[in-house]
Design a protein around this motif. Structure first.
Motif, PDB file in Angstrom:
ATOM      1  N   PHE A  24     -12.101   6.805 -15.006  1.00 49.81           N
ATOM      2  CA  PHE A  24     -12.514   5.935 -13.921  1.00 49.81           C
ATOM      3  C   PHE A  24     -13.993   6.100 -13.587  1.00 49.81           C
ATOM      4  O   PHE A  24     -14.555   7.200 -13.680  1.00 49.81           O
ATOM      5  N   GLY A  25     -14.588   5.015 -13.150  1.00 49.41           N
ATOM      6  CA  GLY A  25     -15.911   5.077 -12.564  1.00 49.41           C
ATOM      7  C   GLY A  25     -15.819   5.595 -11.138  1.00 49.41           C
ATOM      8  O   GLY A  25     -14.728   5.818 -10.616  1.00 49.41           O
ATOM      9  N   ASN A  26     -16.986   5.768 -10.506  1.00 50.74           N
ATOM     10  CA  ASN A  26     -17.021   6.306  -9.147  1.00 50.74           C
ATOM     11  C   ASN A  26     -16.705   5.252  -8.086  1.00 50.74           C
ATOM     12  O   ASN A  26     -16.557   5.594  -6.910  1.00 50.74           O
ATOM     13  N   TYR A  60     -10.140  -2.536 -10.643  1.00 50.26           N
ATOM     14  CA  TYR A  60      -9.204  -2.350  -9.548  1.00 50.26           C
ATOM     15  C   TYR A  60      -9.917  -2.642  -8.231  1.00 50.26           C
ATOM     16  O   TYR A  60     -11.131  -2.545  -8.122  1.00 50.26           O
ATOM     17  N   PHE A  80     -13.215  -1.689  -1.836  1.00 51.98           N
ATOM     18  CA  PHE A  80     -13.658  -0.678  -2.789  1.00 51.98           C
ATOM     19  C   PHE A  80     -13.230  -1.159  -4.172  1.00 51.98           C
ATOM     20  O   PHE A  80     -12.044  -1.363  -4.421  1.00 51.98           O
ATOM     21  N   LEU A 125      -4.631  -3.372  -9.586  1.00 55.76           N
ATOM     22  CA  LEU A 125      -5.289  -3.896 -10.771  1.00 55.76           C
ATOM     23  C   LEU A 125      -5.639  -5.358 -10.544  1.00 55.76           C
ATOM     24  O   LEU A 125      -4.774  -6.161 -10.176  1.00 55.76           O
ATOM     25  N   GLN A 128      -4.679   0.756   1.706  1.00 58.12           N
ATOM     26  CA  GLN A 128      -3.782   0.145   0.731  1.00 58.12           C
ATOM     27  C   GLN A 128      -3.976   0.783  -0.638  1.00 58.12           C
ATOM     28  O   GLN A 128      -4.887   1.562  -0.856  1.00 58.12           O
ATOM     29  N   SER A 129      -3.086   0.449  -1.545  1.00 60.27           N
ATOM     30  CA  SER A 129      -3.146   1.011  -2.889  1.00 60.27           C
ATOM     31  C   SER A 129      -4.278   0.399  -3.696  1.00 60.27           C
ATOM     32  O   SER A 129      -4.735  -0.706  -3.420  1.00 60.27           O
ATOM     33  N   LEU A 130      -4.674   1.137  -4.713  1.00 55.83           N
ATOM     34  CA  LEU A 130      -5.529   0.554  -5.744  1.00 55.83           C
ATOM     35  C   LEU A 130      -4.702  -0.490  -6.484  1.00 55.83           C
ATOM     36  O   LEU A 130      -3.604  -0.199  -6.940  1.00 55.83           O
ATOM     37  N   ILE A 166     -13.232  -0.488  -8.296  1.00 63.27           N
ATOM     38  CA  ILE A 166     -13.363   0.619  -9.226  1.00 63.27           C
ATOM     39  C   ILE A 166     -12.981   0.157 -10.623  1.00 63.27           C
ATOM     40  O   ILE A 166     -12.044  -0.623 -10.785  1.00 63.27           O
ATOM     41  N   THR A 178      -7.941  -7.224 -16.525  1.00 67.25           N
ATOM     42  CA  THR A 178      -8.192  -6.450 -17.736  1.00 67.25           C
ATOM     43  C   THR A 178      -9.298  -7.146 -18.504  1.00 67.25           C
ATOM     44  O   THR A 178      -9.183  -8.349 -18.801  1.00 67.25           O
ATOM     45  N   LEU A 230      -6.778   6.875 -18.845  1.00 67.55           N
ATOM     46  CA  LEU A 230      -7.848   6.102 -18.237  1.00 67.55           C
ATOM     47  C   LEU A 230      -8.928   7.032 -17.699  1.00 67.55           C
ATOM     48  O   LEU A 230      -8.645   8.103 -17.191  1.00 67.55           O
ATOM     49  N   PHE A 262     -10.858  -1.974 -17.182  1.00 69.52           N
ATOM     50  CA  PHE A 262      -9.975  -2.472 -16.141  1.00 69.52           C
ATOM     51  C   PHE A 262     -10.695  -2.445 -14.796  1.00 69.52           C
ATOM     52  O   PHE A 262     -11.454  -1.522 -14.514  1.00 69.52           O
ATOM     53  N   GLN A 300      -9.367  -1.770  -3.917  1.00 73.00           N
ATOM     54  CA  GLN A 300      -8.596  -1.057  -2.908  1.00 73.00           C
ATOM     55  C   GLN A 300      -9.067  -1.478  -1.533  1.00 73.00           C
ATOM     56  O   GLN A 300     -10.201  -1.192  -1.140  1.00 73.00           O
TER      57      GLN A 300
END
Lengths: 115, 115
Positions: B106-108, B36, B91, B46, B42-44, B93, B49, B104, B34, B38
């Motif tokens: 997550f990557g960095n 994402y 950003f 999606l 603001q929010s992350l 991710i 997919t 899930l 997935f 940001q």
């Protein structure tokens, strides 16, 4: 539809003090709720999750969160802050565990711990 | 534990150029990854997919021709921001699941700055 609101983009606490990070959710179906933490230069890590079992959920590093349906809240707490808790915290909601790919995140709260 | 590696962590590019971001599952196979995004404060959100061996599924409002996703193997998904513009600075991710009912990982993340 699902969404979360995190109150306070920045929270500062003294070392040893109570940590309280607020999260309110909106969901048209019974929600699954998550708290993730992101340390500097690292990826998101799952702190804890609520999946319709016990309303008080314990996570890693001494954190816990309580699901309160009447208040549509899932606030994150820790009795005593450590310097190592300084990070960004994200609340998230999904429509179900198997739908965890459809996570809706809050805007995050940056926690600063003052020595 | 499951590790997701994302590269690069930071990239600065000029307007009009393309940037490729890699997301690798290091010790597990991820049939689904997935992506994402940001924006500041603001929010992350999606974006899409990514399914191994098939076309990615994009969220509403995400331009599939601008954000090219390739998931050629069970351990690698790439996101290419084509003809990047300053408003694409964000950003990014990625995340992956080890199984249908797994959480899930997550990557960095990648901080993209388009000048």
């Amino acid at each position: 539809a699902q969404s979360v609101t995190q109150l306070g983009s920045h929270v500062s606490v003294s070392e040893g003090a109570l940590v309280l990070l607020r999260c309110n959710y909106s969901s048209s179906v019974p929600p699954y709720l998550f708290w993730y933490v992101q340390y500097p230069n690292q990826g998101l890590q799952l702190l804890l999750k609520y999946t319709s079992a016990a309303t008080l959920v314990k996570g890693i590093n001494g954190f816990e969160a309580e699901f309160k349906k009447s208040e549509t809240s899932f606030h994150l707490t820790k009795p005593s802050a450590h310097m190592s808790d300084a990070a960004e915290y994200f609340c998230a909601v999904s429509a179900g565990w198997t739908g965890a790919n459809n996570l809706f995140f809050g805007t995050g709260t940056r926690l600063t711990v003052i020595p | 534990g499951a590790v997701v590696s994302q590269h690069p962590s930071r990239v600065i590019c000029k307007s009009g150029t393309s940037v490729k971001i890699e997301c690798r599952s290091l010790d597990f196979q991820a049939t689904t990854m997935f992506w994402y995004r940001q924006f500041p404060k603001q929010s992350l959100m999606l974006m899409a997919t990514s399914n191994e061996g098939s076309k990615a599924t994009y969220e509403q409002g995400v331009e599939k021709d601008k954000f090219l996703i390739n998931h050629a193997s069970l351990t690698l998904s790439t996101l290419t921001v084509t003809s990047a513009h300053p408003e694409d600075s964000s950003f990014y991710i990625c995340s992956a699941k080890t199984g249908v009912d797994s959480p899930l990982h997550f990557g960095n993340g990648t901080r993209l700055t388009v000048t």
